[in-house]
Design a protein around this motif. Structure first.
Motif, PDB file in Angstrom:
ATOM      1  N   LEU A 295      -3.136   7.807   7.765  1.00  0.00           N
ATOM      2  CA  LEU A 295      -2.316   9.029   7.634  1.00  0.00           C
ATOM      3  C   LEU A 295      -3.344  10.290   7.647  1.00  0.00           C
ATOM      4  CD1 LEU A 295      -0.089   7.948   4.552  1.00  0.00           C
ATOM      5  CD2 LEU A 295       0.332   8.045   7.064  1.00  0.00           C
ATOM      6  N   ASP A 296      -4.646   9.967   7.916  1.00  0.00           N
ATOM      7  CA  ASP A 296      -5.800  10.924   8.025  1.00  0.00           C
ATOM      8  C   ASP A 296      -5.675  11.351   9.573  1.00  0.00           C
ATOM      9  OD1 ASP A 296      -6.653   8.346   8.762  1.00  0.00           O
ATOM     10  OD2 ASP A 296      -8.544   8.872   8.798  1.00  0.00           O
TER      11      ASP A 296
ATOM     12  N   LYS B 273       4.879  16.494   7.099  1.00  0.00           N
ATOM     13  CA  LYS B 273       4.162  16.781   5.974  1.00  0.00           C
ATOM     14  C   LYS B 273       2.830  15.631   5.998  1.00  0.00           C
ATOM     15  CE  LYS B 273       5.194  16.189   1.575  1.00  0.00           C
ATOM     16  NZ  LYS B 273       6.122  16.084   0.620  1.00  0.00           N
ATOM     17  N   ARG B 274       3.234  14.419   6.661  1.00  0.00           N
ATOM     18  CA  ARG B 274       2.389  13.164   6.622  1.00  0.00           C
ATOM     19  C   ARG B 274       1.637  13.232   8.166  1.00  0.00           C
ATOM     20  NH1 ARG B 274       2.445  13.201   2.110  1.00  0.00           N
ATOM     21  NH2 ARG B 274       3.642  11.905   0.653  1.00  0.00           N
TER      22      ARG B 274
ATOM     23  N   LEU C  36       1.024  -1.317   0.069  1.00  0.00           N
ATOM     24  CA  LEU C  36       0.115  -0.022  -0.104  1.00  0.00           C
ATOM     25  C   LEU C  36       0.858   1.384  -0.043  1.00  0.00           C
ATOM     26  CD1 LEU C  36      -3.068  -0.789   2.103  1.00  0.00           C
ATOM     27  CD2 LEU C  36      -2.981  -0.435  -0.228  1.00  0.00           C
ATOM     28  N   PRO C  37       1.801   1.498   1.000  1.00  0.00           N
ATOM     29  CA  PRO C  37       2.636   2.529   0.973  1.00  0.00           C
ATOM     30  C   PRO C  37       3.058   2.968  -0.571  1.00  0.00           C
ATOM     31  CG  PRO C  37       3.246   1.488   2.740  1.00  0.00           C
ATOM     32  CD  PRO C  37       2.361   0.450   1.892  1.00  0.00           C
TER      33      PRO C  37
ATOM     34  N   ILE D 149      -6.625   5.299   0.599  1.00  0.00           N
ATOM     35  CA  ILE D 149      -5.250   4.457   0.856  1.00  0.00           C
ATOM     36  C   ILE D 149      -4.634   5.120   1.998  1.00  0.00           C
ATOM     37  CG2 ILE D 149      -2.910   3.531   0.205  1.00  0.00           C
ATOM     38  CD1 ILE D 149      -3.870   2.750  -2.388  1.00  0.00           C
ATOM     39  N   GLY D 150      -4.740   6.557   2.105  1.00  0.00           N
ATOM     40  CA  GLY D 150      -4.058   7.195   3.142  1.00  0.00           C
ATOM     41  C   GLY D 150      -4.907   7.050   4.500  1.00  0.00           C
TER      42      GLY D 150
END
Lengths: 208, 208
Positions: free
Chosen positions: A80-81, A106-107, A14-15, A74-75
């Motif tokens: 990553l949300d 940033k993430r 996924l990443p 995917i995030g």
């Protein structure tokens, strides 16, 4: 978003999808077919369809994938949300490299503090505005600050010694760069980056 | 030493066996049973026997494995009985961390030179005695020096731009820390360490 029953292999891929989708967005590309994504990523189109269909029909026949939507979904699966508070333990060169890399922030990965056995070595300084504290203050620090992830950039012995303090302090994940495995309860996740082992895999492949 | 037909999964496990065997040697332990190694490594004894039997009967019933012998044989399979010449491209913090880590040299990975677009930034300095050269000298350098492995600690764009120069210069392996895949011919091996992707896997695991 249903993500139960997804295999470890898919999760590991996924990443990389996330990275390629981010590049597509930077290039202003709004949709992409599995065939084109396959060409770019050097993965079969059927694997792409199989992987991405697990997350529920993002692709449409003759239309392709909506890049921004897939990137966002995917995030979310990768967590990553949300945002995460990090501490870095070890202000040596690797700790400095990790602490000063802006890409993580940033993430949503914010480095709140850096700890070192000998902060004087670094002139009581900070790295990119993040203060370096003495390692002996770690236990007290974790009593007053909720930290999600501890990054270990210390030698193997120190990493094993500091792990119980981290675990007791309520940290949920350890990003481990030390050349050792760590003993933690099931509630804590360890993700290791063993650089020496990666280099050994390269030397194996060069020879075979 | 027969190592044909060994699966990628076994190869990926070998560096970890090598690490544990090294610790055993440091502790003066001369032989170990698969049961004891299983307990230490948190892997089933049957997997250990299966993995290590692939390399031809190092274990003896009721005696266990000869630690030094197994360590040496696995080292050979991994190519650690040879030495490798390395260059590091990118003298930023990560490049400095890699260049100054003495552990790689102990295993036969000698860093011969460091390259950076702007060596003046680092005061024409060297890192642990290794000189930093201007990146524009790389092509010429590779004409006169046989380099086995190039370590890329530059941003993604620079990594893609320098890859053809490295490939033409006869480098056999690339240890890639840039957040990108690289396009190389089959004769060149790329081993990537994608730090951001590792951190994303950690955030996934924390949430599931």
């Amino acid at each position: 978003m249903e993500s139960k029953g997804i295999s470890k292999a898919v999760i590991n891929r996924l990443p990389r999808y996330y990275r390629y989708l981010g590049v597509l967005m930077d290039q202003g590309i709004e949709r992409i077919s599995s065939a084109e994504l396959s060409r770019r990523m050097n993965v079969t189109a059927s694997q792409i369809r199989q992987d991405l269909n697990l997350f529920g029909g993002f692709g449409q026949q003759g239309y392709g994938y909506n890049v921004a939507h897939l990137y966002e979904e995917i995030g979310k699966i990768l967590g990553l949300d949300k945002s995460y508070s990090l501490i870095v333990i070890g202000a040596g060169r690797l700790g400095q490299a990790i602490s000063s890399y802006f890409g993580f922030e940033k993430r949503g990965f914010r480095i709140e503090a850096i700890f070192d056995r000998n902060p004087d070595k670094y002139g009581g300084a900070s790295i990119r505005g993040t203060r370096i504290y003495p390692l002996e203050d770690l236990k007290e620090y974790l009593k007053h600050n909720r930290i999600d992830i501890a990054v270990l950039t210390v030698p193997a012995d120190s990493a094993r010694a500091v792990t119980p303090v981290i675990v007791e302090g309520g940290v949920r994940g350890i990003w481990n760069f030390a050349h050792t495995d760590l003993d933690v309860p099931d509630s804590v996740t360890v993700q290791s980056v063993h650089l020496s082992e990666s280099l050994m895999q390269l030397s194996y492949k060069i020879n075979h």
